[in-house]
Scaffold this motif. Structure first.
Motif, mmCIF file in Angstrom:
data_model
loop_
_atom_site.group_PDB
_atom_site.id
_atom_site.type_symbol
_atom_site.label_atom_id
_atom_site.label_comp_id
_atom_site.label_asym_id
_atom_site.label_seq_id
_atom_site.Cartn_x
_atom_site.Cartn_y
_atom_site.Cartn_z
ATOM 1 N N VAL A 20 0.625 -0.853 0.421
ATOM 2 C CA VAL A 20 0.224 -0.217 -0.224
ATOM 3 C C VAL A 20 0.541 1.504 -0.193
ATOM 4 O O VAL A 20 0.386 2.191 -0.980
ATOM 5 C CB VAL A 20 -0.988 0.213 0.817
ATOM 6 N N ALA A 65 -8.698 -8.060 -7.635
ATOM 7 C CA ALA A 65 -9.441 -9.330 -7.006
ATOM 8 C C ALA A 65 -10.150 -9.553 -8.694
ATOM 9 O O ALA A 65 -10.549 -10.652 -8.440
ATOM 10 C CB ALA A 65 -10.796 -8.212 -6.352
ATOM 11 N N ARG A 108 -6.542 -0.302 -6.522
ATOM 12 C CA ARG A 108 -5.862 -1.288 -6.719
ATOM 13 C C ARG A 108 -6.834 -2.619 -6.395
ATOM 14 O O ARG A 108 -6.338 -3.655 -7.199
ATOM 15 C CB ARG A 108 -4.515 -0.738 -6.222
ATOM 16 N N CYS A 109 -7.171 -2.753 -4.966
ATOM 17 C CA CYS A 109 -7.692 -3.963 -4.673
ATOM 18 C C CYS A 109 -8.705 -4.791 -5.756
ATOM 19 O O CYS A 109 -9.099 -5.422 -5.984
ATOM 20 C CB CYS A 109 -8.012 -3.323 -3.314
ATOM 21 N N GLU A 139 -4.197 -7.563 1.490
ATOM 22 C CA GLU A 139 -4.837 -6.422 1.306
ATOM 23 C C GLU A 139 -5.978 -5.233 1.896
ATOM 24 O O GLU A 139 -5.647 -4.001 1.973
ATOM 25 C CB GLU A 139 -3.926 -5.498 0.120
ATOM 26 N N PHE A 140 -6.516 -6.054 1.080
ATOM 27 C CA PHE A 140 -8.296 -4.982 1.690
ATOM 28 C C PHE A 140 -7.741 -5.400 2.805
ATOM 29 O O PHE A 140 -8.689 -4.493 3.030
ATOM 30 C CB PHE A 140 -9.172 -6.098 0.363
ATOM 31 N N PHE A 151 -7.896 1.261 -2.575
ATOM 32 C CA PHE A 151 -9.228 0.549 -3.318
ATOM 33 C C PHE A 151 -8.916 0.612 -4.654
ATOM 34 O O PHE A 151 -9.692 -0.189 -5.117
ATOM 35 C CB PHE A 151 -9.971 1.247 -2.655
ATOM 36 N N ALA A 193 -4.557 -10.643 -2.042
ATOM 37 C CA ALA A 193 -5.576 -9.278 -2.644
ATOM 38 C C ALA A 193 -6.579 -9.461 -1.034
ATOM 39 O O ALA A 193 -6.637 -7.600 -0.703
ATOM 40 C CB ALA A 193 -6.918 -9.671 -3.376
ATOM 41 N N GLN A 194 -7.120 -10.270 -0.290
ATOM 42 C CA GLN A 194 -7.552 -10.518 0.582
ATOM 43 C C GLN A 194 -7.194 -9.722 1.812
ATOM 44 O O GLN A 194 -7.813 -8.914 2.333
ATOM 45 C CB GLN A 194 -8.068 -11.577 1.147
ATOM 46 N N LEU A 235 -13.414 0.612 -6.282
ATOM 47 C CA LEU A 235 -12.937 -0.696 -6.613
ATOM 48 C C LEU A 235 -13.896 -0.876 -7.642
ATOM 49 O O LEU A 235 -13.089 -2.284 -8.299
ATOM 50 C CB LEU A 235 -13.803 -1.524 -5.459
#
Length: 392
Positions: A30, A89, A84-85, A369-370, A82, A366-367, A234
């Motif tokens: 991040v 995803a 990027r997330c 990081e989110f 977000f 990804a999870q 997102l």
């Protein structure tokens, strides 16, 4: 006003090859994303300032340079993270620089919103420094200009915010035109801008009418913050990777929950936060009796328990907003149980957000990081666990 050194300072240092605008690998953290988007912003702003100088030197020095400095002054860069997330995803395909450009456009849009918001709220401080309209007021006084410094500064700040919006739209349009999914990207952006304006107007109107309605408070929080801060970013990121409807729908649900948690946390900061940390004046939400989920919950709870003192202190009681001092209002927010109720709701919304995000089928990276981002946005003490196991 903003020289080359200031531009370099805004890049966050050490971004290296990840900071480019195209053809580079995605940042690993991040923090790397924040540094990378700052580099994209610095490059974009350098170009825009050059255009402004060719238009008019005074405009460039007093308006364009001030906007650029404000954009690079700081900020959490949550919206970029977000984006990027959402992109990760959806598979994280395509040019890794594209999510950074979309993130940079969001940061410019955020600058517009903050500059205008400070004018509407008459807030003198932003990000620990004089707000943009306060800077223009000082410019008016020091320049011994004619007329009202207040009127001049408000008008100039509106124009400065408009310029940030123009720069944001330009960057998003350029990115959409170069993307195979540009139509989807632009539709998300278009909807988000309209939602922002609607939320801001309803927020202003609720203060003018003295509303205490919880449903209205939730609607304002959704339009003004949840959609704009998390849900739309997102979805914008997912668009860049060509995500299908099931993934986008799951991200929308995840973003709605996380965005509401973010706004409720912001409500708590508005009432109980330290200005040294928030970068905003203390008691501002209480002084203006801003309709927040926290205030609406406190009034409902006070009504249910018959707490007449809390109703009087928190209610709309005439010339003094809130009908009492900020300390008495804070005590009422605590005594009614509203603060605890909001903290509990933040935890529930955050957990729901993670479950919805897991429904996208995103990988563990990804999870994780989110989860860290939601914890940061919602003000939880530590990253929340990633949902796992049967039924997640």
């Amino acid at each position: 006003m903003l020289g080359p050194g200031a531009m370099r300072a805004g890049t966050g240092g050490g971004a290296g090859p990840e900071a480019g605008t195209g053809g580079h690998r995605v940042p690993d953290t991040v923090g790397g994303t924040a540094a990378a988007v700052d580099a994209v912003l610095a490059e974009h702003l350098r170009t825009r300032l050059g255009e402004a100088r060719r238009t008019d030197a005074v405009f460039a020095d007093e308006v364009a340079s001030r906007v650029a400095a404000f954009v690079l002054q700081g900020g959490k860069r949550l919206r970029t993270a977000f984006v990027r997330c959402g992109w990760l995803a959806a598979g994280g395909t395509g040019d890794p620089g594209t999510p950074l450009r979309v993130g940079a456009a969001l940061e410019l849009l955020q600058a517009c919103a903050l500059v205008h918001d400070d004018v509407m709220d008459e807030s003198p401080v932003r990000r620990g420094a004089p707000a943009v309209h306060a800077q223009f007021a000082r410019l008016h006084r020091e320049g011994r200009m004619r007329g009202s410094a207040t009127s001049y500064s408000a008008t100039a700040a509106v124009l400065a915010g408009d310029l940030a919006l123009v720069w944001a739209d330009d960057l998003l349009t350029e990115t959409a035109l170069s993307s195979p999914y540009g139509g989807h990207l632009h539709r998300e952006w278009q909807a988000m801008r309209g939602e922002m304006v609607a939320g801001q107007y309803l927020d202003m109107r609720a203060q003018a009418t003295g509303s205490s309605d919880e449903t209205q408070a939730r609607n304002i929080a959704t339009l003004k913050s949840a959609l704009y801060t998390v849900e739309r970013p997102l979805a914008l990121g997912a668009c860049l990777a060509g995500a299908g409807a099931p993934v986008v729908d799951a991200l929308r649900s995840a973003g709605r929950c996380a965005g509401l948690a973010f706004q409720l946390h912001d409500d708590l900061l508005g009432a109980f936060g330290d200005p040294a940390v928030t970068g905003k004046p203390a008691d501002e939400d209480l002084r203006t009796r801003k309709l927040t989920g926290l205030l609406a919950a406190a009034l409902r709870l006070a009504g249910e328990t018959g707490d007449a003192d809390a109703l009087a202190v928190l209610g709309h009681q005439g010339p003094e907003p809130g009908g009492g001092t900020a300390d008495r209002m804070r005590a009422a927010l605590e005594r009614t149980g509203a603060r605890s109720a909001v903290e509990e709701e933040i935890a529930c919304l955050s957990a729901s957000s993670l479950r919805h995000f897991a429904d996208t089928g995103a990988d563990d990276r990804a999870q994780e990081e989110f989860a860290a981002l939601v914890a940061r946005a919602a003000g939880t003490a530590a990253p929340l666990p990633v949902p796992g196991g049967e039924g997640a």
